[in-house]
Design a protein around this motif. Structure first.
Motif: not given
Ligand code: PDD
Length: 288
Positions: A32, A34, A48, A51, A143, A183, A187, A208-209, A211, A245, A247
């Motif tokens: 997936y 987001v 995104h 990735r 994990r 987290g 990140n 992470g985008v 990050r 992240s 969001s």
């Molecule tokens: N989560 N690490 C993990 C384990 C994540 O699930 C996420 C994103 C990130 C941050 O990635 P990014 O900056 O690309 O959103 C890091 C999304 C938002 C979710 O599961 O809803």
């Protein structure tokens, strides 16, 4: 009622149906993304989609759409669901064969593609002067060994997040072999004596985008950052902790296991970063 997209058709969410034979349902055999949009404009879409391609490649699922088709679908989802500040959830699974079997279906079946949206609340960076910051806990990373794949199999992440919620916190910061990984859905960055550090991209974390964006912002604005391992002790000893992240943007963590981080308020480096982040987001999404 919001509109969703399922296998080529836009429809009301309550009309959407998938087969119980879908491998996403039976095995969490899917990936997936987001993707946030601000002011109706998709933010960091290409990153995104790259990735997504890497995650699909790792699972040997063919990408059902080229980048421009994904972009058109995301835009349509945003338009149908009112635009503004909204995130697009997209999921691709290995599809729904006739029988349950661990091995990949032979012959292959078409992947299942599902998309939905949800509103994005204003993040801490939109009001960095008054943002209160948030609480986090520390937990063992339980994990698997391929956390670089954005797989829909999130059971450990869910249990860890719930552990944080039960402790009155918003996030669990994870430790594997004495080192910070990330987290449960973010990140992690730490600051000590004016220097910023974040764990390097390895299969132990999701790249992470946000990050990557924060790393770029630090480099472009001469905020001293290194990508290096961070020990559990260094986490507890940090002057500032941020989690990032799509969001949350960059959220300052002000208590860790109920103890203050630094002086217990969002730190000076976070405030500088937050201003730069907001500038970039406003420019990229044409926000006045
Ligand atoms: N989560 N690490 C993990 C384990 C994540 O699930 C996420 C994103 C990130 C941050 O990635 P990014 O900056 O690309 O959103 C890091 C999304 C938002 C979710 O599961 O809803």
């Amino acid at each position: 009622m919001t509109d969703v997209y399922l296998n080529g058709i836009f429809m009301n969410a309550d009309q959407a149906r998938i087969s119980p034979m879908d491998r996403g349902f039976l095995f969490a055999d899917g990936v997936y993304e987001v993707i946030p949009a601000f002011n109706g404009v998709l933010f960091r879409l290409n990153e995104h989609l790259l990735r997504l391609q890497r995650s699909l490649g790792a699972l040997q699922i063919p990408n059902p759409h080229a980048a421009d088709a994904w972009q058109a679908l995301c835009k349509e989802m945003i338009g149908r669901n009112g635009g503004g500040n909204i995130s697009v959830y997209l999921q691709v699974t290995r599809g729904a064969p006739d029988k349950r079997d661990h091995g990949f279906p032979v012959p292959a079946v078409p992947p299942t593609v599902f998309m939905a949206t949800s509103p994005v609340a204003p993040s801490a960076i939109s009001n960095s002067a008054t943002a209160p910051g948030a609480a986090a806990i520390v937990a063992e990373d339980i994990r698997w060994a391929r956390c670089d794949i954005k797989a829909v199999a999130l059971l450990p992440n869910i249990l860890l997040r719930q552990q944080a919620i039960a402790a009155g916190a918003v996030e669990a910061i994870l430790i594997r072999d004495g080192l910070v990984t990330e987290g449960s859905s973010t990140n992690v960055f730490v600051v000590k004596d004016g220097r910023i550090a974040t764990p390097p991209c390895t299969p132990r974390i999701l790249a992470g985008v946000t990050r990557e964006l924060v790393v770029e912002l630090c480099r472009n604005h001469e905020l001293p950052l290194v990508e290096r391992e961070v020990t559990k002790e260094q986490l507890y000893d940090a002057d500032e902790i941020w989690v990032t992240s799509s969001s949350k943007d960059a959220l300052p963590i002000v208590t860790l296991d109920a103890r203050p981080v630094g002086n217990g308020r969002p730190g000076a480096l976070w405030k500088t970063l937050a201003r730069r982040f907001l500038e970039l987001k406003r420019a990229a999404c044409s926000i006045a």
